[in-house]
Design a protein around this motif. Structure first.
Motif, mmCIF file in Angstrom:
data_model
loop_
_atom_site.group_PDB
_atom_site.id
_atom_site.type_symbol
_atom_site.label_atom_id
_atom_site.label_comp_id
_atom_site.label_asym_id
_atom_site.label_seq_id
_atom_site.Cartn_x
_atom_site.Cartn_y
_atom_site.Cartn_z
ATOM 1 N N MET A 49 11.792 18.523 7.859
ATOM 2 C CA MET A 49 12.071 17.166 8.323
ATOM 3 C C MET A 49 13.006 16.459 7.352
ATOM 4 S SD MET A 49 9.977 16.721 11.031
ATOM 5 C CE MET A 49 9.760 14.985 11.167
ATOM 6 N N ALA A 50 13.863 15.588 7.870
ATOM 7 C CA ALA A 50 14.728 14.790 7.005
ATOM 8 C C ALA A 50 13.850 13.938 6.095
ATOM 9 C CB ALA A 50 15.637 13.903 7.842
ATOM 10 N N SER A 51 14.246 13.822 4.828
ATOM 11 C CA SER A 51 13.426 13.069 3.880
ATOM 12 C C SER A 51 14.304 12.360 2.861
ATOM 13 C CB SER A 51 12.453 14.000 3.151
ATOM 14 O OG SER A 51 13.136 14.795 2.213
ATOM 15 N N GLN A 52 13.665 11.541 2.053
ATOM 16 C CA GLN A 52 14.317 10.921 0.914
ATOM 17 C C GLN A 52 14.464 11.989 -0.176
ATOM 18 O OE1 GLN A 52 15.457 7.748 0.577
ATOM 19 N NE2 GLN A 52 14.968 7.464 2.728
ATOM 20 N N PRO A 53 15.334 11.786 -1.144
ATOM 21 C CA PRO A 53 15.413 12.729 -2.263
ATOM 22 C C PRO A 53 14.062 12.832 -2.969
ATOM 23 C CG PRO A 53 17.261 11.196 -2.317
ATOM 24 C CD PRO A 53 16.320 10.703 -1.256
ATOM 25 N N PRO A 54 13.772 13.978 -3.588
ATOM 26 C CA PRO A 54 12.465 14.201 -4.210
ATOM 27 C C PRO A 54 12.083 13.168 -5.269
ATOM 28 C CG PRO A 54 13.791 16.196 -4.257
ATOM 29 C CD PRO A 54 14.651 15.108 -3.730
ATOM 30 N N TRP A 55 13.034 12.571 -5.923
ATOM 31 C CA TRP A 55 12.739 11.621 -6.998
ATOM 32 C C TRP A 55 12.481 10.210 -6.473
ATOM 33 C CZ3 TRP A 55 17.448 13.961 -6.219
ATOM 34 C CH2 TRP A 55 18.478 13.144 -5.765
ATOM 35 N N THR A 56 12.642 9.991 -5.175
ATOM 36 C CA THR A 56 12.454 8.675 -4.583
ATOM 37 C C THR A 56 11.032 8.539 -4.057
ATOM 38 O OG1 THR A 56 14.753 8.685 -3.871
ATOM 39 C CG2 THR A 56 13.333 7.060 -2.857
ATOM 40 N N GLU A 57 10.238 7.712 -4.703
ATOM 41 C CA GLU A 57 8.872 7.404 -4.278
ATOM 42 C C GLU A 57 8.013 8.628 -3.967
ATOM 43 O OE1 GLU A 57 8.928 4.521 -1.132
ATOM 44 O OE2 GLU A 57 10.323 3.236 -2.196
ATOM 45 N N PRO A 58 7.857 9.557 -4.927
ATOM 46 C CA PRO A 58 6.980 10.696 -4.650
ATOM 47 C C PRO A 58 5.523 10.250 -4.551
ATOM 48 C CG PRO A 58 7.689 10.736 -6.940
ATOM 49 C CD PRO A 58 8.428 9.609 -6.269
ATOM 50 N N LYS A 59 4.754 10.966 -3.732
ATOM 51 C CA LYS A 59 3.348 10.633 -3.509
ATOM 52 C C LYS A 59 2.522 11.893 -3.734
ATOM 53 C CE LYS A 59 0.513 8.995 0.318
ATOM 54 N NZ LYS A 59 0.603 8.507 1.683
ATOM 55 N N CYS A 60 1.466 11.796 -4.509
ATOM 56 C CA CYS A 60 0.625 12.937 -4.841
ATOM 57 C C CYS A 60 -0.077 13.465 -3.587
ATOM 58 C CB CYS A 60 -0.406 12.547 -5.890
ATOM 59 S SG CYS A 60 -1.537 13.879 -6.324
ATOM 60 N N PRO A 61 0.012 14.781 -3.317
ATOM 61 C CA PRO A 61 -0.668 15.331 -2.138
ATOM 62 C C PRO A 61 -2.187 15.450 -2.321
ATOM 63 C CG PRO A 61 0.392 17.081 -3.364
ATOM 64 C CD PRO A 61 0.786 15.789 -4.021
ATOM 65 N N PHE A 62 -2.681 15.315 -3.554
ATOM 66 C CA PHE A 62 -4.110 15.454 -3.814
ATOM 67 C C PHE A 62 -4.848 14.116 -3.703
ATOM 68 C CE2 PHE A 62 -1.960 18.775 -6.282
ATOM 69 C CZ PHE A 62 -2.497 19.893 -5.664
ATOM 70 N N CYS A 63 -4.348 13.092 -4.392
ATOM 71 C CA CYS A 63 -5.047 11.797 -4.409
ATOM 72 C C CYS A 63 -4.256 10.691 -3.714
ATOM 73 C CB CYS A 63 -5.352 11.386 -5.845
ATOM 74 S SG CYS A 63 -3.901 10.861 -6.787
ATOM 75 N N GLU A 64 -3.048 11.018 -3.247
ATOM 76 C CA GLU A 64 -2.141 10.063 -2.604
ATOM 77 C C GLU A 64 -1.708 8.945 -3.540
ATOM 78 O OE1 GLU A 64 -3.513 8.810 1.235
ATOM 79 O OE2 GLU A 64 -3.582 10.874 1.966
ATOM 80 N N GLY A 65 -1.829 9.202 -4.848
ATOM 81 C CA GLY A 65 -1.377 8.235 -5.833
ATOM 82 C C GLY A 65 0.143 8.133 -5.868
ATOM 83 N N LEU A 66 0.613 6.972 -6.268
ATOM 84 C CA LEU A 66 2.057 6.736 -6.315
ATOM 85 C C LEU A 66 2.614 6.776 -7.737
ATOM 86 C CD1 LEU A 66 2.271 3.886 -3.669
ATOM 87 C CD2 LEU A 66 2.752 6.326 -3.364
ATOM 88 N N ARG A 67 1.740 6.997 -8.725
ATOM 89 C CA ARG A 67 2.202 7.101 -10.113
ATOM 90 C C ARG A 67 2.492 8.572 -10.415
ATOM 91 N NH1 ARG A 67 -0.598 4.498 -14.651
ATOM 92 N NH2 ARG A 67 -1.841 6.376 -14.458
ATOM 93 N N VAL A 68 3.592 9.050 -9.868
ATOM 94 C CA VAL A 68 3.971 10.452 -9.982
ATOM 95 C C VAL A 68 5.243 10.562 -10.799
ATOM 96 C CG1 VAL A 68 4.678 12.508 -8.695
ATOM 97 C CG2 VAL A 68 2.888 11.028 -7.795
ATOM 98 N N LYS A 69 5.229 11.477 -11.733
ATOM 99 C CA LYS A 69 6.388 11.709 -12.593
ATOM 100 C C LYS A 69 7.087 12.981 -12.128
ATOM 101 C CE LYS A 69 7.620 11.842 -17.382
ATOM 102 N NZ LYS A 69 7.212 11.470 -18.709
#
Length: 81
Positions: A49-69
């Motif tokens: 699927m079309a998406s934003q670049p990987p560095w733009t607002e990543p979201k953790c697939p485990f806890c859905e947290g937004l503090r992802v480095k």
């Protein structure tokens, strides 16, 4: 009519969630094409699927947290506690 050549590059990106402290990686496709003005246009795709670049607002697939480095390649990821 000129045909634009598209180059598809699969890239593995590495992430580290600062909320649940889990490392993970994911595969993205970068589709590079001439933008018609002498530059390079890039379209990003994730899971087909079309998406934003990987560095733009990543979201953790485990806890859905937004503090992802986003980690550079070759980074040693801390082990889970």
């Amino acid at each position: 009519m000129r045909t634009r050549e598209i180059h598809v590059i699969k890239e593995r990106w590495y992430f580290y969630c600062l909320d649940c402290l889990r490392p993970y990686d994911d595969i993205y496709e970068a589709r590079h094409a001439d933008d018609g003005f002498g530059g390079d246009g890039v379209a990003w795709f994730h899971a087909g699927m079309a998406s934003q670049p990987p560095w733009t607002e990543p979201k953790c697939p485990f806890c859905e947290g937004l503090r992802v480095k986003v980690l550079p390649r070759g980074t040693v990821v801390p082990k889970q506690r």
